[in-house]
Design an enzyme around this catalytic site. Structure first.
Site, PDB file in Angstrom:
ATOM      1  N   GLU A  24       1.570  -1.819  -0.359  1.00 16.57           N
ATOM      2  CA  GLU A  24       0.803  -3.055  -0.159  1.00 16.57           C
ATOM      3  C   GLU A  24       1.153  -3.654   1.206  1.00 16.57           C
ATOM      4  OE1 GLU A  24      -2.225  -4.771  -1.464  1.00 16.57           O
ATOM      5  OE2 GLU A  24      -1.246  -3.944  -3.223  1.00 16.57           O
ATOM      6  N   GLU A  57     -13.081 -15.640  -2.706  1.00 10.25           N
ATOM      7  CA  GLU A  57     -13.601 -14.340  -2.291  1.00 10.25           C
ATOM      8  C   GLU A  57     -15.117 -14.326  -2.168  1.00 10.25           C
ATOM      9  OE1 GLU A  57     -11.213 -11.034  -3.697  1.00 10.25           O
ATOM     10  OE2 GLU A  57     -12.981  -9.756  -3.584  1.00 10.25           O
ATOM     11  N   LYS A  87      -1.770 -13.346   4.313  1.00 11.61           N
ATOM     12  CA  LYS A  87      -2.503 -13.594   3.064  1.00 11.61           C
ATOM     13  C   LYS A  87      -2.849 -15.076   2.932  1.00 11.61           C
ATOM     14  CE  LYS A  87      -3.272 -12.672  -1.655  1.00 11.61           C
ATOM     15  NZ  LYS A  87      -3.116 -11.860  -2.822  1.00 11.61           N
ATOM     16  N   HIS A 109      -8.023  -0.471  -1.488  1.00 10.79           N
ATOM     17  CA  HIS A 109      -7.955  -0.645  -2.937  1.00 10.79           C
ATOM     18  C   HIS A 109      -9.106   0.003  -3.713  1.00 10.79           C
ATOM     19  CE1 HIS A 109      -4.728  -3.326  -1.949  1.00 10.79           C
ATOM     20  NE2 HIS A 109      -4.544  -3.664  -3.202  1.00 10.79           N
ATOM     21  N   HIS A 155      -7.932   1.655  -6.972  1.00 17.11           N
ATOM     22  CA  HIS A 155      -8.328   1.215  -8.315  1.00 17.11           C
ATOM     23  C   HIS A 155      -8.986   2.365  -9.091  1.00 17.11           C
ATOM     24  CE1 HIS A 155      -8.363  -3.276  -7.010  1.00 17.11           C
ATOM     25  NE2 HIS A 155      -7.196  -2.906  -7.462  1.00 17.11           N
ATOM     26  N   HIS A 195       0.937   1.447  -8.122  1.00 20.33           N
ATOM     27  CA  HIS A 195      -0.167   0.790  -7.419  1.00 20.33           C
ATOM     28  C   HIS A 195      -0.076   0.978  -5.891  1.00 20.33           C
ATOM     29  CE1 HIS A 195      -3.326  -2.029  -6.504  1.00 20.33           C
ATOM     30  NE2 HIS A 195      -2.498  -2.754  -5.772  1.00 20.33           N
ATOM     31  N   ARG A 248     -12.038 -12.834   2.086  1.00 25.36           N
ATOM     32  CA  ARG A 248     -10.870 -12.500   1.255  1.00 25.36           C
ATOM     33  C   ARG A 248     -10.892 -11.041   0.785  1.00 25.36           C
ATOM     34  NH1 ARG A 248      -7.706 -15.960  -3.406  1.00 25.36           N
ATOM     35  NH2 ARG A 248      -6.339 -14.253  -4.020  1.00 25.36           N
ATOM     36  N   ARG A 278      -6.657 -26.555 -20.740  1.00 26.50           N
ATOM     37  CA  ARG A 278      -7.583 -26.486 -19.591  1.00 26.50           C
ATOM     38  C   ARG A 278      -6.845 -26.502 -18.248  1.00 26.50           C
ATOM     39  NH1 ARG A 278     -10.277 -30.000 -23.062  1.00 26.50           N
ATOM     40  NH2 ARG A 278     -11.884 -28.895 -24.215  1.00 26.50           N
ATOM     41  N   ASN A 295      -8.435  -6.385  -0.025  1.00 23.89           N
ATOM     42  CA  ASN A 295      -8.580  -5.198  -0.874  1.00 23.89           C
ATOM     43  C   ASN A 295      -8.646  -3.917  -0.040  1.00 23.89           C
ATOM     44  OD1 ASN A 295      -8.648  -6.526  -3.414  1.00 23.89           O
ATOM     45  ND2 ASN A 295     -10.721  -7.205  -2.940  1.00 23.89           N
ATOM     46  N   LYS A 326      -5.107 -15.626  -7.738  1.00 28.85           N
ATOM     47  CA  LYS A 326      -5.854 -14.743  -8.643  1.00 28.85           C
ATOM     48  C   LYS A 326      -4.980 -14.496  -9.861  1.00 28.85           C
ATOM     49  CE  LYS A 326      -8.948 -12.040  -5.722  1.00 28.85           C
ATOM     50  NZ  LYS A 326      -9.254 -10.691  -5.205  1.00 28.85           N
TER      51      LYS A 326
HETATM   52  N1  GLY Z   1      -5.030  -8.965  -4.081  1.00 27.14           N
HETATM   53  C1  GLY Z   1      -6.141  -9.379  -3.346  1.00 27.14           C
HETATM   54  C2  GLY Z   1      -6.363 -10.847  -3.351  1.00 27.14           C
HETATM   55  O1  GLY Z   1      -5.512 -11.598  -3.755  1.00 27.14           O
HETATM   56  O2  GLY Z   1      -7.413 -11.278  -2.943  1.00 27.14           O
END
Ligand code: GLY
Length: 330
Positions: free
Chosen positions: A171, A209, A199, A220, A224, A236, A213, A107, A217, A129
């Site tokens: 990026e 998010e 960031k 993106h 994507h 990417h 946040r 956990r 993106n 993430k």
């Molecule tokens: N890659 C986008 C984020 O970490 O929110």
């Protein structure tokens, strides 16, 4: 530099040789470290405690529930506990997969990311993430699991294949429009640190998010879709670069920005020697179908777009405008 998240706050160390400071950034009292990496990363680390190395496969295919199960079973066989730590040594595939395995094993056990790619240092390793892919799509299973620390060693970036490095620049280019201005003249350490700071500030204000946040993106949604459609031989960051120019052209057609701002997007992408056009043969109907399935799409088709208030989430973008923009970007 800190990512401020209350009791989940942590430090991101950026610099030449930063990996040599791993020991001091491990959680206090840690007994053992499970180092997760890939063949060919070519970066040595010394956690300073008893450790074993667990090697996962290559590419997006390794970002799977199967890999997570293999890691968790190997850790269980070794007897890893919550008093230990996972050290993810590699790029986004490693930090996403090892981070998710750390989030679910017992956990949740601590993870420290030692990011070895430019893409990872300015994005994937920061912000918690984690996740893996399903046959149905990328990153569909995951968790927010903040690392205990992140090390971004810019020394190791010199060993990256040129195309991998350039992908990271895609990026990095995004941050120009999220407040970084022009980074091109800065030394690499400072450029990475500036992206990390932006960031960290965004994640610190919206960890899960719920809103802002999503600006991370930027570029993106098309990226994507191109990656999911597949068959275009795009890294990417290259796909993000195309997505940034597309997003600028879309914002222009929606009256949100002017032609000078679009030119700024094009110049930034060109300065990093990245592609700016939708690949020939891309099917607009397929791309639009994929836009509508994007995780950010709650009502209608949603994009992250530049505008008078800066980059923000814009919902219900008309399909006809998207079609016209795709045609203009091909
Ligand atoms: N890659 C986008 C984020 O970490 O929110």
């Amino acid at each position: 530099m800190p990512v401020h998240l209350g009791e989940r706050s942590y430090d991101v160390l950026v610099g030449h040789g930063a990996r040599h400071r791993l020991t001091e950034l491990l959680p206090v009292g840690v007994r053992r470290a499970a180092v997760v990496t890939q063949a060919g990363i070519g970066v040595d680390i010394d956690p300073g405690v008893e450790h074993r190395t667990f090697t996962i496969g290559q590419g997006e295919a390794a970002k799977s529930l199967e890999t997570v199960e293999e890691l968790c079973r190997a850790w269980a066989a070794w007897g890893l506990t919550r008093a230990d730590v996972v050290v993810a040594l590699g790029g986004g595939v490693v930090t996403d997969t090892a981070g998710f395995a750390a989030a679910v094993y017992h956990r949740g056990i601590p993870v420290v990311h030692v990011s070895t790619t430019l893409l990872g240092q300015v994005d994937a390793a920061i912000g918690g993430k984690t996740g893996v892919n399903l046959p149905e799509g990328k990153n569909l299973v995951g968790a927010f699991w903040q690392p205990a620390a992140v090390l971004c060693d810019t020394e190791v970036l010199g060993g990256l294949p040129p195309r991998e490095y350039r992908s990271g620049l895609g990026e990095m280019a995004k941050y120009r429009f999220l407040g970084a201005e022009d980074l091109l003249d800065l030394p690499l350490d400072e450029r990475v640190a500036r992206c990390v700071a932006i960031k960290a500030e965004v994640v610190g204000g919206d960890e899960r998010e719920g809103g802002r946040r999503a600006i991370l993106n930027y570029g993106h949604t098309l990226a994507h879709a191109l990656e999911t459609a597949g068959g275009y031989d795009l890294r990417h960051g290259e796909a993000v670069a195309i997505g940034l120019v597309f997003a600028a052209e879309l914002a222009l057609r929606l009256g949100r920005i002017d032609g000078d701002r679009v030119a700024e997007h094009r110049a930034t992408v060109a300065a990093y020697d990245l592609p700016a056009t939708v690949p020939p043969g891309a099917d607009p109907a397929e791309l639009i179908g994929l836009f509508a399935r994007d995780k950010k799409a709650i009502d209608g088709i949603t994009f992250v777009l530049d505008g008078p208030r800066g980059v923000e989430v814009v919902r219900d973008v008309p399909r006809s405008t998207i079609e016209a923009t795709l045609a203009a970007c091909s």
